[in-house]
Scaffold this active site. Sequence first.
Site, PDB file in Angstrom:
ATOM      1  N   SER A  40      68.111  68.849  26.200  1.00  0.00           N
ATOM      2  CA  SER A  40      67.032  69.532  26.772  1.00  0.00           C
ATOM      3  C   SER A  40      65.773  69.999  25.981  1.00  0.00           C
ATOM      4  CB  SER A  40      67.225  71.016  26.496  1.00  0.00           C
ATOM      5  OG  SER A  40      67.872  71.680  26.030  1.00  0.00           O
ATOM      6  N   HIS A 146      73.347  71.703  29.874  1.00  0.00           N
ATOM      7  CA  HIS A 146      73.751  71.102  28.718  1.00  0.00           C
ATOM      8  C   HIS A 146      75.816  70.791  29.810  1.00  0.00           C
ATOM      9  CE1 HIS A 146      72.406  72.091  24.837  1.00  0.00           C
ATOM     10  NE2 HIS A 146      71.816  71.305  25.237  1.00  0.00           N
ATOM     11  N   GLU A 155      73.722  78.417  26.348  1.00  0.00           N
ATOM     12  CA  GLU A 155      74.903  78.306  25.872  1.00  0.00           C
ATOM     13  C   GLU A 155      74.914  80.259  24.954  1.00  0.00           C
ATOM     14  OE1 GLU A 155      73.269  76.487  21.765  1.00  0.00           O
ATOM     15  OE2 GLU A 155      72.693  74.818  23.258  1.00  0.00           O
ATOM     16  N   GLU A 198      78.303  70.727  23.761  1.00  0.00           N
ATOM     17  CA  GLU A 198      78.925  70.790  22.656  1.00  0.00           C
ATOM     18  C   GLU A 198      80.522  71.324  22.384  1.00  0.00           C
ATOM     19  OE1 GLU A 198      75.483  73.490  21.389  1.00  0.00           O
ATOM     20  OE2 GLU A 198      73.793  71.911  21.988  1.00  0.00           O
ATOM     21  N   ASP A 233      71.682  81.237  24.607  1.00  0.00           N
ATOM     22  CA  ASP A 233      70.072  80.073  23.706  1.00  0.00           C
ATOM     23  C   ASP A 233      70.207  80.086  25.548  1.00  0.00           C
ATOM     24  OD1 ASP A 233      67.896  78.555  23.300  1.00  0.00           O
ATOM     25  OD2 ASP A 233      69.161  76.543  23.213  1.00  0.00           O
ATOM     26  N   GLU A 275      67.745  83.149  22.400  1.00  0.00           N
ATOM     27  CA  GLU A 275      66.982  81.754  22.284  1.00  0.00           C
ATOM     28  C   GLU A 275      66.496  81.312  23.346  1.00  0.00           C
ATOM     29  OE1 GLU A 275      68.865  78.694  19.754  1.00  0.00           O
ATOM     30  OE2 GLU A 275      67.914  77.323  20.468  1.00  0.00           O
ATOM     31  N   ASP A 301      62.074  77.554  20.452  1.00  0.00           N
ATOM     32  CA  ASP A 301      62.786  76.468  19.743  1.00  0.00           C
ATOM     33  C   ASP A 301      61.786  75.659  20.529  1.00  0.00           C
ATOM     34  OD1 ASP A 301      64.966  74.094  19.852  1.00  0.00           O
ATOM     35  OD2 ASP A 301      66.014  75.275  21.642  1.00  0.00           O
ATOM     36  N   LYS A 326      65.191  72.192  13.476  1.00  0.00           N
ATOM     37  CA  LYS A 326      65.790  71.234  14.209  1.00  0.00           C
ATOM     38  C   LYS A 326      65.112  70.554  13.300  1.00  0.00           C
ATOM     39  CE  LYS A 326      67.526  72.828  18.637  1.00  0.00           C
ATOM     40  NZ  LYS A 326      67.406  72.427  20.508  1.00  0.00           N
ATOM     41  N   HIS A 354      71.880  72.206  15.614  1.00  0.00           N
ATOM     42  CA  HIS A 354      72.410  70.870  15.027  1.00  0.00           C
ATOM     43  C   HIS A 354      71.377  70.492  16.420  1.00  0.00           C
ATOM     44  CE1 HIS A 354      75.361  72.172  18.292  1.00  0.00           C
ATOM     45  NE2 HIS A 354      74.076  72.864  18.533  1.00  0.00           N
ATOM     46  N   LYS A 377      73.287  76.924  13.226  1.00  0.00           N
ATOM     47  CA  LYS A 377      73.512  76.809  14.324  1.00  0.00           C
ATOM     48  C   LYS A 377      74.901  75.132  14.775  1.00  0.00           C
ATOM     49  CE  LYS A 377      72.128  76.706  19.530  1.00  0.00           C
ATOM     50  NZ  LYS A 377      70.593  76.347  20.553  1.00  0.00           N
TER      51      LYS A 377
END
Length: 398
Positions: A40, A146, A155, A198, A233, A275, A301, A326, A354, A377
């Site tokens: 994403s 994800h 998340e 993840e 997130d 987030e 983000d 990131k 990450h 994270k």
Amino acid sequence: MIIKDLSIWKIFDSRGEETVECEILTEKGVFRASVPSGKSKGKREAVSVDFARAKKSAAELKKLLVGREFSSVREFDKALLDADGTDDKSRLGGNVLLGYSIAFSRARASERDVSLWLLLRREFFPNADDSRRPSIFANLMNGGAHADSGLDIQEYMLVVRPGKNYADDVALAVDVYRSLGNTLRKKFKSKVLPLGDESGYALPLKDNFEPIKLLENEISARKLGKKCSIALDVAASSFFTGKAYKFGGETLNAKELCKRYEDYFKRSKYLCSIEDPFAEDDVDGFRMLLPKLGEKWAVGDDLTTTDAKRIREMAAKRAINAVIIKPNQIGTVSEACDALTEAKNLKLHTIVSHRSGETEDAFIISLARASSADGVKIGAPAHERMVKFNELIRVYEE
Ligand code: 2PG
Ligand code: MG
């Protein structure tokens, strides 16, 4: 320190996607770095090139850099940026540039005989407060892009505040992850649970709020209210149609979505951070939510993509009070450090992060220590993500 040779390898990340490993040879030895990839992605991220192009970029950089000497990471990165010559790193590839930038940082640390985090601290964050240590953001349940769980939020993270040492904190995160797994196995009458990118659990729960309740139960059952909290997130760009948000089976405008979040924060005393609650161009959405959050975090983000200028803009518009960093969103170590410095000067909370497609490279942990970040994270405490958790234990002992 003279650069003697440069190489590049095609490797594969934890999602099985092609990525690069870059290698620099100096008189001190071989220094490697591999680069993660995101699913994403923010549209303003540095461009990643495929391996055929990455190989050409590496050949060009080899001609340019072999035999030369650089006395700082910034000076080396400047050579990379000048060679690329674009704003979005689309000519040589942000993935290639970052791989060499990190490999050079490692070479330089070896030359100076210091650990990587200390090398970065001295060059980029000389005034950072070393007594501050980051909270762990461990992603335990997955939805969005994800996972196939049907949940809209990408998340659901357990936040573990730092205690005496990270070995105990990691053990706690593992314990909560396992116990949540047991709860879900009973609930779904299944021995095997589906996982997201993840390694968070990816199950078709009743609605977008239910994972928060399940995490709350874990926290309260163990009386972890002082030690742990919950972060989301949302990655809202993934369910924004261009006009409206498709959230929880409804079609909502930004104001209605904002109300849903306010309700989430009211219903969960442990929820502390959100987030990308709105799409990456919906700055007004962010601005609507921030004043309602008080001390809680509204994190950019996809909105900010580790770009110092964009971070400054979003802080000035009062869209966020926290930011994700990131390195591969921006493409060099120096620029990621500049984004961190900018965020710190603006008094934003910082979370070094990450990507969903990871390699065994744990550079981000050294970056977190160097900059005294407020959070790291690093996904679920399981499988390939364990590399980062273990590095956290090591780097903070150094
Ligand atoms: C995120 C990341 C990492 P991706 O959105 O924050 O969790 O996901 O790498 O897919 O962008
Ligand atoms: Mg995100």
